[in-house]
Motif scaffolding. Structure first.
Motif, PDB file in Angstrom:
ATOM      1  N   ALA A 109     -51.977  51.587  77.594  1.00 56.92           N
ATOM      2  CA  ALA A 109     -51.722  50.580  76.636  1.00 56.92           C
ATOM      3  C   ALA A 109     -52.881  49.928  76.353  1.00 56.92           C
ATOM      4  O   ALA A 109     -53.601  49.197  77.058  1.00 56.92           O
ATOM      5  CB  ALA A 109     -50.614  49.805  77.474  1.00 56.92           C
ATOM      6  N   PRO A 110     -53.160  49.713  74.960  1.00 59.28           N
ATOM      7  CA  PRO A 110     -54.456  49.123  74.465  1.00 59.28           C
ATOM      8  C   PRO A 110     -54.256  47.569  74.925  1.00 59.28           C
ATOM      9  O   PRO A 110     -53.317  47.050  74.671  1.00 59.28           O
ATOM     10  CB  PRO A 110     -54.618  49.423  72.965  1.00 59.28           C
ATOM     11  CG  PRO A 110     -53.923  50.726  72.855  1.00 59.28           C
ATOM     12  CD  PRO A 110     -52.480  50.635  73.906  1.00 59.28           C
ATOM     13  N   GLU A 111     -55.419  46.871  75.229  1.00 61.99           N
ATOM     14  CA  GLU A 111     -55.412  45.297  75.312  1.00 61.99           C
ATOM     15  C   GLU A 111     -54.848  44.655  74.419  1.00 61.99           C
ATOM     16  O   GLU A 111     -54.134  43.510  74.716  1.00 61.99           O
ATOM     17  CB  GLU A 111     -56.683  45.018  75.888  1.00 61.99           C
ATOM     18  CG  GLU A 111     -56.749  43.518  76.317  1.00 61.99           C
ATOM     19  CD  GLU A 111     -57.987  43.204  76.796  1.00 61.99           C
ATOM     20  OE1 GLU A 111     -58.407  41.867  77.109  1.00 61.99           O
ATOM     21  OE2 GLU A 111     -59.242  43.869  76.953  1.00 61.99           O
ATOM     22  N   GLU A 112     -55.138  45.014  73.124  1.00 56.00           N
ATOM     23  CA  GLU A 112     -54.428  44.156  71.902  1.00 56.00           C
ATOM     24  C   GLU A 112     -52.923  44.225  71.911  1.00 56.00           C
ATOM     25  O   GLU A 112     -52.580  43.320  71.141  1.00 56.00           O
ATOM     26  CB  GLU A 112     -55.191  44.966  70.542  1.00 56.00           C
ATOM     27  CG  GLU A 112     -55.024  44.072  69.401  1.00 56.00           C
ATOM     28  CD  GLU A 112     -55.555  44.901  68.273  1.00 56.00           C
ATOM     29  OE1 GLU A 112     -56.508  45.338  68.298  1.00 56.00           O
ATOM     30  OE2 GLU A 112     -55.233  44.304  67.282  1.00 56.00           O
ATOM     31  N   ASN A 113     -52.269  45.139  72.589  1.00 51.52           N
ATOM     32  CA  ASN A 113     -50.766  45.282  72.465  1.00 51.52           C
ATOM     33  C   ASN A 113     -50.175  44.192  73.532  1.00 51.52           C
ATOM     34  O   ASN A 113     -48.945  44.088  73.448  1.00 51.52           O
ATOM     35  CB  ASN A 113     -50.596  46.476  72.567  1.00 51.52           C
ATOM     36  CG  ASN A 113     -50.709  47.554  71.582  1.00 51.52           C
ATOM     37  OD1 ASN A 113     -50.899  47.023  70.447  1.00 51.52           O
ATOM     38  ND2 ASN A 113     -50.492  48.689  72.039  1.00 51.52           N
ATOM     39  N   ARG A 114     -50.944  43.424  74.275  1.00 52.15           N
ATOM     40  CA  ARG A 114     -50.600  42.433  75.284  1.00 52.15           C
ATOM     41  C   ARG A 114     -50.063  41.326  74.539  1.00 52.15           C
ATOM     42  O   ARG A 114     -50.938  40.519  73.967  1.00 52.15           O
ATOM     43  CB  ARG A 114     -51.576  41.947  76.265  1.00 52.15           C
ATOM     44  CG  ARG A 114     -51.935  43.603  77.180  1.00 52.15           C
ATOM     45  CD  ARG A 114     -52.873  43.088  78.354  1.00 52.15           C
ATOM     46  NE  ARG A 114     -53.860  44.248  78.803  1.00 52.15           N
ATOM     47  CZ  ARG A 114     -54.581  44.080  79.534  1.00 52.15           C
ATOM     48  NH1 ARG A 114     -55.078  43.073  79.938  1.00 52.15           N
ATOM     49  NH2 ARG A 114     -55.499  45.332  80.094  1.00 52.15           N
ATOM     50  N   ARG A 115     -48.711  41.090  74.327  1.00 52.20           N
ATOM     51  CA  ARG A 115     -48.321  40.000  73.535  1.00 52.20           C
ATOM     52  C   ARG A 115     -47.109  39.424  74.451  1.00 52.20           C
ATOM     53  O   ARG A 115     -46.292  40.130  74.690  1.00 52.20           O
ATOM     54  CB  ARG A 115     -47.922  40.304  72.082  1.00 52.20           C
ATOM     55  CG  ARG A 115     -49.218  40.754  71.214  1.00 52.20           C
ATOM     56  CD  ARG A 115     -49.875  39.440  70.903  1.00 52.20           C
ATOM     57  NE  ARG A 115     -51.194  39.841  70.082  1.00 52.20           N
ATOM     58  CZ  ARG A 115     -52.407  40.311  70.373  1.00 52.20           C
ATOM     59  NH1 ARG A 115     -52.347  40.533  71.756  1.00 52.20           N
ATOM     60  NH2 ARG A 115     -53.326  40.575  69.591  1.00 52.20           N
TER      61      ARG A 115
END
Length: 203
Positions: A109-115
């Motif tokens: 899971a790419p870090e940018e997808n942490r929302r």
């Protein structure tokens, strides 16, 4: 009773199994399996009435690229619906940061997808979607998933599919980590739906 369903998967084995099942059931006129990426959809704009995604968005590089593609391929007044994961709060210390990193790495899971749910709702609105609903449903999903994954019957079936190491070592690490981050309010599951607006006529 949809007229036609197009499915896309980036995992070749999944794609080939799907194609085989379509052929075995004589559904070539109703279902089409595609091998490719959700962030670069091989479809024309305004092609679909609905787009569904079940727990895939967290793995896409990136989820926002998928949302943009979903908006593009949907017809005006078309609906996007999906189940996904969210991070209710940022980590507070080194241990939480390390566990989040481990979980994201194991999940690809790419870090940018942490929302958070609120941030994901804003992403959808920024892409142009309207009637956006994002709902936290972690309590109905994650504990049940964990306890189901520990049942001897489940483990026996998974061993046949994944092998001993993946079932009793890798998956156990991932599942224990998942339950821990959920209990610490570092991760939850969500469902969301929204609509591509009908284009306004120019006056």
């Amino acid at each position: 009773n949809p007229k036609h369903i197009d499915m896309i998967d980036a995992t070749l084995t999944h794609h080939l199994i799907c194609k085989k099942r379509i052929q075995e059931n004589g559904l070539e006129d109703r279902l089409t399996a595609h091998y490719g990426s959700a962030v670069d959809l091989p479809f024309k704009s305004n092609s679909f009435t609905h787009v569904f995604c079940i727990e895939g968005g967290a793995h896409f590089n990136t989820r926002q690229n998928f949302l943009r593609e979903a908006y593009r391929v949907l017809e005006p007044n078309g609906w996007l619906s999906f189940a996904d994961y969210a991070t209710p709060r940022p980590p507070k210390n080194f241990i939480e940061c390390a566990v989040i990193w481990l979980c994201a790495t194991l999940w690809n899971a790419p870090e940018e997808n942490r929302r958070s749910c609120e941030e994901l709702k804003k992403q959808l609105e920024d892409e142009g979607f309207v009637d956006v609903v994002v709902k936290d449903v972690g309590e109905f999903c994650i504990p049940g998933y964990y306890y189901e994954s520990t049942r001897p019957e489940t483990l026996a079936e998974l061993k046949e599919i994944r092998g001993w190491f993946a079932t009793y070592v890798a998956s156990r690490i991932l599942d224990e980590t998942t339950l821990w981050v959920y209990k610490k309010s570092l991760m939850t599951e969500l469902i969301a739906h929204c609509r591509k607006p009908i284009a306004k006529s120019l006056e």
